[in-house]
Design a protein around this motif. Structure first.
Motif, PDB file in Angstrom:
ATOM      1  N   PHE A  92       0.791  -1.419   0.089  1.00  0.00           N
ATOM      2  CA  PHE A  92      -0.220  -0.104   0.352  1.00  0.00           C
ATOM      3  C   PHE A  92       1.360   1.504  -0.145  1.00  0.00           C
ATOM      4  O   PHE A  92       0.238   2.312  -0.006  1.00  0.00           O
ATOM      5  CB  PHE A  92      -0.850   0.021   0.586  1.00  0.00           C
ATOM      6  CG  PHE A  92      -1.883  -0.938   1.167  1.00  0.00           C
ATOM      7  CD1 PHE A  92      -3.101  -1.246   0.109  1.00  0.00           C
ATOM      8  CD2 PHE A  92      -1.882  -2.115   2.253  1.00  0.00           C
ATOM      9  CE1 PHE A  92      -3.768  -2.525   0.062  1.00  0.00           C
ATOM     10  CE2 PHE A  92      -2.544  -2.998   1.627  1.00  0.00           C
ATOM     11  CZ  PHE A  92      -3.578  -3.576   1.144  1.00  0.00           C
ATOM     12  N   THR A  93       2.716   1.135  -0.084  1.00  0.00           N
ATOM     13  CA  THR A  93       2.804   2.598  -0.655  1.00  0.00           C
ATOM     14  C   THR A  93       2.861   2.460  -1.826  1.00  0.00           C
ATOM     15  O   THR A  93       3.553   3.537  -2.877  1.00  0.00           O
ATOM     16  CB  THR A  93       4.853   1.935  -0.184  1.00  0.00           C
ATOM     17  OG1 THR A  93       4.543   0.469  -1.093  1.00  0.00           O
ATOM     18  CG2 THR A  93       4.205   1.326   1.543  1.00  0.00           C
ATOM     19  N   VAL A  94       2.066   2.158  -2.748  1.00  0.00           N
ATOM     20  CA  VAL A  94       1.574   1.594  -4.157  1.00  0.00           C
ATOM     21  C   VAL A  94       0.899   2.614  -4.459  1.00  0.00           C
ATOM     22  O   VAL A  94       0.083   2.502  -3.818  1.00  0.00           O
ATOM     23  CB  VAL A  94       1.922   0.697  -5.028  1.00  0.00           C
ATOM     24  CG1 VAL A  94       2.216   1.330  -6.682  1.00  0.00           C
ATOM     25  CG2 VAL A  94       2.760   0.420  -5.082  1.00  0.00           C
ATOM     26  N   ASP A  95       0.363   3.844  -5.176  1.00  0.00           N
ATOM     27  CA  ASP A  95      -0.198   5.029  -5.182  1.00  0.00           C
ATOM     28  C   ASP A  95      -1.799   4.445  -5.793  1.00  0.00           C
ATOM     29  O   ASP A  95      -2.675   4.476  -5.484  1.00  0.00           O
ATOM     30  CB  ASP A  95      -0.290   5.932  -7.105  1.00  0.00           C
ATOM     31  CG  ASP A  95       0.334   6.936  -6.030  1.00  0.00           C
ATOM     32  OD1 ASP A  95       0.953   6.990  -4.558  1.00  0.00           O
ATOM     33  OD2 ASP A  95       1.379   7.347  -6.948  1.00  0.00           O
ATOM     34  N   PHE A  96      -1.423   3.016  -6.951  1.00  0.00           N
ATOM     35  CA  PHE A  96      -2.969   2.395  -7.165  1.00  0.00           C
ATOM     36  C   PHE A  96      -3.140   1.647  -6.775  1.00  0.00           C
ATOM     37  O   PHE A  96      -4.596   1.640  -6.254  1.00  0.00           O
ATOM     38  CB  PHE A  96      -2.580   1.707  -8.617  1.00  0.00           C
ATOM     39  CG  PHE A  96      -1.684   0.437  -8.901  1.00  0.00           C
ATOM     40  CD1 PHE A  96      -2.501  -0.688  -8.228  1.00  0.00           C
ATOM     41  CD2 PHE A  96      -0.450   0.340  -8.950  1.00  0.00           C
ATOM     42  CE1 PHE A  96      -1.088  -1.564  -8.592  1.00  0.00           C
ATOM     43  CE2 PHE A  96       0.242  -0.639  -8.765  1.00  0.00           C
ATOM     44  CZ  PHE A  96       0.105  -2.077  -8.397  1.00  0.00           C
ATOM     45  N   GLN A 135      -3.113   2.404  -2.602  1.00  0.00           N
ATOM     46  CA  GLN A 135      -3.625   2.602  -1.800  1.00  0.00           C
ATOM     47  C   GLN A 135      -5.578   3.297  -2.408  1.00  0.00           C
ATOM     48  O   GLN A 135      -5.588   2.981  -1.895  1.00  0.00           O
ATOM     49  CB  GLN A 135      -3.049   3.945  -1.560  1.00  0.00           C
ATOM     50  CG  GLN A 135      -1.803   4.167  -1.007  1.00  0.00           C
ATOM     51  CD  GLN A 135      -0.864   5.292  -1.340  1.00  0.00           C
ATOM     52  OE1 GLN A 135      -1.253   6.351  -1.614  1.00  0.00           O
ATOM     53  NE2 GLN A 135       0.496   4.834  -0.520  1.00  0.00           N
ATOM     54  N   ARG A 136      -5.511   3.797  -3.833  1.00  0.00           N
ATOM     55  CA  ARG A 136      -6.661   4.460  -4.463  1.00  0.00           C
ATOM     56  C   ARG A 136      -7.830   2.552  -4.271  1.00  0.00           C
ATOM     57  O   ARG A 136      -8.612   2.777  -4.066  1.00  0.00           O
ATOM     58  CB  ARG A 136      -6.579   4.827  -5.798  1.00  0.00           C
ATOM     59  CG  ARG A 136      -5.515   5.522  -6.076  1.00  0.00           C
ATOM     60  CD  ARG A 136      -6.152   6.611  -7.017  1.00  0.00           C
ATOM     61  NE  ARG A 136      -5.325   5.503  -7.938  1.00  0.00           N
ATOM     62  CZ  ARG A 136      -4.313   6.296  -8.339  1.00  0.00           C
ATOM     63  NH1 ARG A 136      -3.403   6.892  -7.705  1.00  0.00           N
ATOM     64  NH2 ARG A 136      -3.218   5.305  -9.730  1.00  0.00           N
ATOM     65  N   GLN A 196      -9.878   5.719 -10.004  1.00  0.00           N
ATOM     66  CA  GLN A 196      -8.878   6.787 -10.203  1.00  0.00           C
ATOM     67  C   GLN A 196      -9.906   7.927  -9.367  1.00  0.00           C
ATOM     68  O   GLN A 196     -10.248   7.243  -8.026  1.00  0.00           O
ATOM     69  CB  GLN A 196      -8.700   7.506 -11.250  1.00  0.00           C
ATOM     70  CG  GLN A 196      -8.845   6.449 -12.523  1.00  0.00           C
ATOM     71  CD  GLN A 196      -6.983   6.400 -12.199  1.00  0.00           C
ATOM     72  OE1 GLN A 196      -6.716   7.415 -12.073  1.00  0.00           O
ATOM     73  NE2 GLN A 196      -6.273   4.790 -12.714  1.00  0.00           N
ATOM     74  N   ALA A 197      -9.310   8.988  -9.321  1.00  0.00           N
ATOM     75  CA  ALA A 197      -9.868   9.876  -7.893  1.00  0.00           C
ATOM     76  C   ALA A 197     -11.086  10.244  -8.198  1.00  0.00           C
ATOM     77  O   ALA A 197     -11.850  10.437  -7.057  1.00  0.00           O
ATOM     78  CB  ALA A 197      -8.515  11.434  -7.953  1.00  0.00           C
TER      79      ALA A 197
END
Length: 299
Positions: A8-12, A14-15, A131-132
């Motif tokens: 969960f240190t990777v952006d995708f 985390q999303r 995505q956001a």
């Protein structure tokens, strides 16, 4: 040794965790009522009812979520119309539309050159591609779900246990049923991107079933179901990361395994408590255990 938080240190990721957790809370709240009211088949039918809209949106280049939402709303409205105006029972109407919409969706998608890929995304979702904008939509869906659930809580409870009493109290059980179907539709639509139309029923049912083993009050069941759903998302994403499996399927399977483990553990705890309670219970003399004679005039 790698930490459990490393993926969960990777952006995708985390999303995916945030989006999946939002889905889990929505499904935990709505799924509690789905289990109480026995509406599992409706949730699955609405999930498949999205397919024609999603298929048309895929072929025409329109927003996929908008097409799926329109199709799911049509599905829900048609079920209610057939039940009220026709001679079909509720489950019969759901079954017929379930097959019709699923078949129509597959027929439409079969004309696409990317049939296999499109069908896989429709049925199993792609939580890793959130995505956001998707997270904002999920947050809005969660707020709407919580507000509506609180506003209609008394009506939902009364309609679940005795619609006639609910009608007498002016709680309008028909409206409560329509609102509840709307919440199920919203949960399915909101969960589509994360786990797809096929697996959303897992997050609707499994956490609520698991929570029901330990709670007796509806709000507590909702809170525990939401927490277990978030745990299923976390565990499923970990399995997906380390084992290279599909994320949506891993989340749904983890949720079902939590429900199974909860059922087994609750039985073990119940059996462990039974001897202690039996020992502590004071024996009742046989002569005192006889029923009291009935008294006329006392209801």
């Amino acid at each position: 040794m790698p930490s459990l938080s490393d993926p969960f240190t990777v952006d995708f990721m985390q999303r995916a965790l945030l989006g999946g957790s939002l889905v889990a809370v929505v499904c935990g709240v709505v799924g509690t009522w789905v289990v109480i009211r026995g509406m599992a088949f409706l949730g699955e039918a609405i999930g498949h009812g999205m397919l024609p809209g999603v298929a048309l949106a895929t072929l025409t280049g329109a927003p996929v979520l908008l097409g799926g939402a329109a199709s799911a709303v049509v599905m829900s409205a048609t079920i209610g119309l057939l039940h009220r105006r026709g001679r079909l029972s509720y489950d019969t109407a759901i079954g017929l539309l379930f097959v019709a919409m699923l078949s129509l969706g597959v027929i439409i998608v079969s004309h696409s050159g990317s049939f296999a890929t499109d069908a896989t995304v429709m049925l199993f979702g792609d939580v890793l591609a959130l995505q956001a904008g998707d997270l904002v939509m999920l947050a809005v869906a969660l707020v709407v779900t919580l507000v509506v659930t609180v506003a209609f809580h008394r009506a939902f409870v009364a309609a679940a246990f005795d619609p006639r009493i609910a009608q007498t109290l002016g709680l309008r059980p028909g409206l409560a049923q329509a609102v509840l179907v709307g919440l199920v539709t919203l949960a399915v639509i909101a969960s589509y991107q994360a786990v797809g139309s096929l697996l959303v029923i897992g997050l609707l049912l499994a956490p609520a079933v698991a929570a029901g083993q330990w709670t007796t009050r509806i709000p507590t069941t909702m809170a525990l179901a939401a927490a277990l759903g978030v745990l299923a998302v976390y565990g499923g994403l970990l399995v997906s990361w380390h084992a290279g499996t599909a994320a949506g399927s891993s989340i749904a399977y983890t949720a079902v395994m939590l429900a199974a483990a909860s059922a087994v553990l609750s039985r073990v705890v119940a059996r462990a408590r039974r001897p202690a309670s039996a020992t502590a219970r004071t024996p009742v003399p046989e002569r005192d255990a006889r029923p009291l004679p009935s008294t006329t005039g006392v209801s």
